[in-house]
Design a protein around this motif. Structure first.
Motif, short mmCIF file in Angstrom:
data_model
loop_
_atom_site.label_atom_id
_atom_site.label_comp_id
_atom_site.label_asym_id
_atom_site.label_seq_id
_atom_site.Cartn_x
_atom_site.Cartn_y
_atom_site.Cartn_z
N ILE A 180 0.84 -1.21 0.00
CA ILE A 180 0.00 0.00 0.00
C ILE A 180 0.87 1.25 0.00
CG2 ILE A 180 -1.62 1.34 1.41
CD1 ILE A 180 -2.89 -1.36 2.22
N LEU A 181 1.91 1.24 0.81
CA LEU A 181 2.83 2.38 0.85
C LEU A 181 3.45 2.62 -0.52
CD1 LEU A 181 4.33 4.45 2.68
CD2 LEU A 181 6.11 2.72 2.93
N SER A 226 9.70 6.72 -4.23
CA SER A 226 8.91 5.74 -3.49
C SER A 226 9.84 4.68 -2.89
CB SER A 226 7.87 5.08 -4.40
OG SER A 226 8.49 4.39 -5.45
N SER A 227 10.99 4.46 -3.50
CA SER A 227 11.97 3.54 -2.93
C SER A 227 12.49 4.08 -1.60
CB SER A 227 13.15 3.36 -3.88
OG SER A 227 12.73 2.78 -5.08
N GLY A 228 12.67 5.37 -1.55
CA GLY A 228 13.10 6.00 -0.30
C GLY A 228 12.08 5.82 0.80
N HIS A 229 10.81 5.95 0.46
CA HIS A 229 9.75 5.73 1.45
C HIS A 229 9.78 4.29 1.95
CE1 HIS A 229 7.92 9.37 -0.42
NE2 HIS A 229 7.68 9.63 0.85
N LEU A 230 9.96 3.35 1.03
CA LEU A 230 10.00 1.94 1.42
C LEU A 230 11.14 1.67 2.39
CD1 LEU A 230 9.27 0.09 -1.93
CD2 LEU A 230 7.81 0.19 0.08
N PHE A 248 10.48 3.37 5.89
CA PHE A 248 9.51 2.67 6.72
C PHE A 248 9.99 1.28 7.13
CE2 PHE A 248 6.64 6.01 5.53
CZ PHE A 248 5.81 6.12 6.63
N GLN A 249 10.76 0.64 6.28
CA GLN A 249 11.33 -0.66 6.66
C GLN A 249 12.28 -0.50 7.83
OE1 GLN A 249 13.07 -2.00 3.00
NE2 GLN A 249 11.09 -2.46 2.08
N ARG A 250 13.07 0.55 7.82
CA ARG A 250 13.99 0.81 8.94
C ARG A 250 13.24 1.22 10.19
NH1 ARG A 250 19.47 1.47 6.84
NH2 ARG A 250 19.39 -0.12 5.21
#
Length: 64
Positions: free
Chosen positions: A12-13, A24-28, A31-33
């Motif tokens: 969803i993110l 969007s890779s940066g967001h992933l 949030f993973q971290r």
């Protein structure tokens, strides 16, 4: 290993942040971290491929 709920959240993110004019890779990764999720790089590639498939499906008539 990524659980089902984590996968749903990250999917969803990815879908929501793909349209922002920032990575969007940066967001992933962020949030993973923050959530402490250990994700292989191939998982992020699959999320991007999923986005590509959905875009082709949505815009198929325009592409043709």
């Amino acid at each position: 290993m990524v659980g089902i709920l984590e996968s749903i959240f990250l999917g969803i993110l990815q879908g929501l942040t793909e349209w922002f004019p920032v990575s969007s890779s940066g967001h992933l990764v962020l949030f993973q971290r923050l959530l402490g999720i250990d994700v292989p790089i191939a998982y992020n590639v699959y999320l991007h491929l999923g986005t590509l498939v959905v875009l082709f499906a949505f815009f198929w008539k325009d592409i043709l």
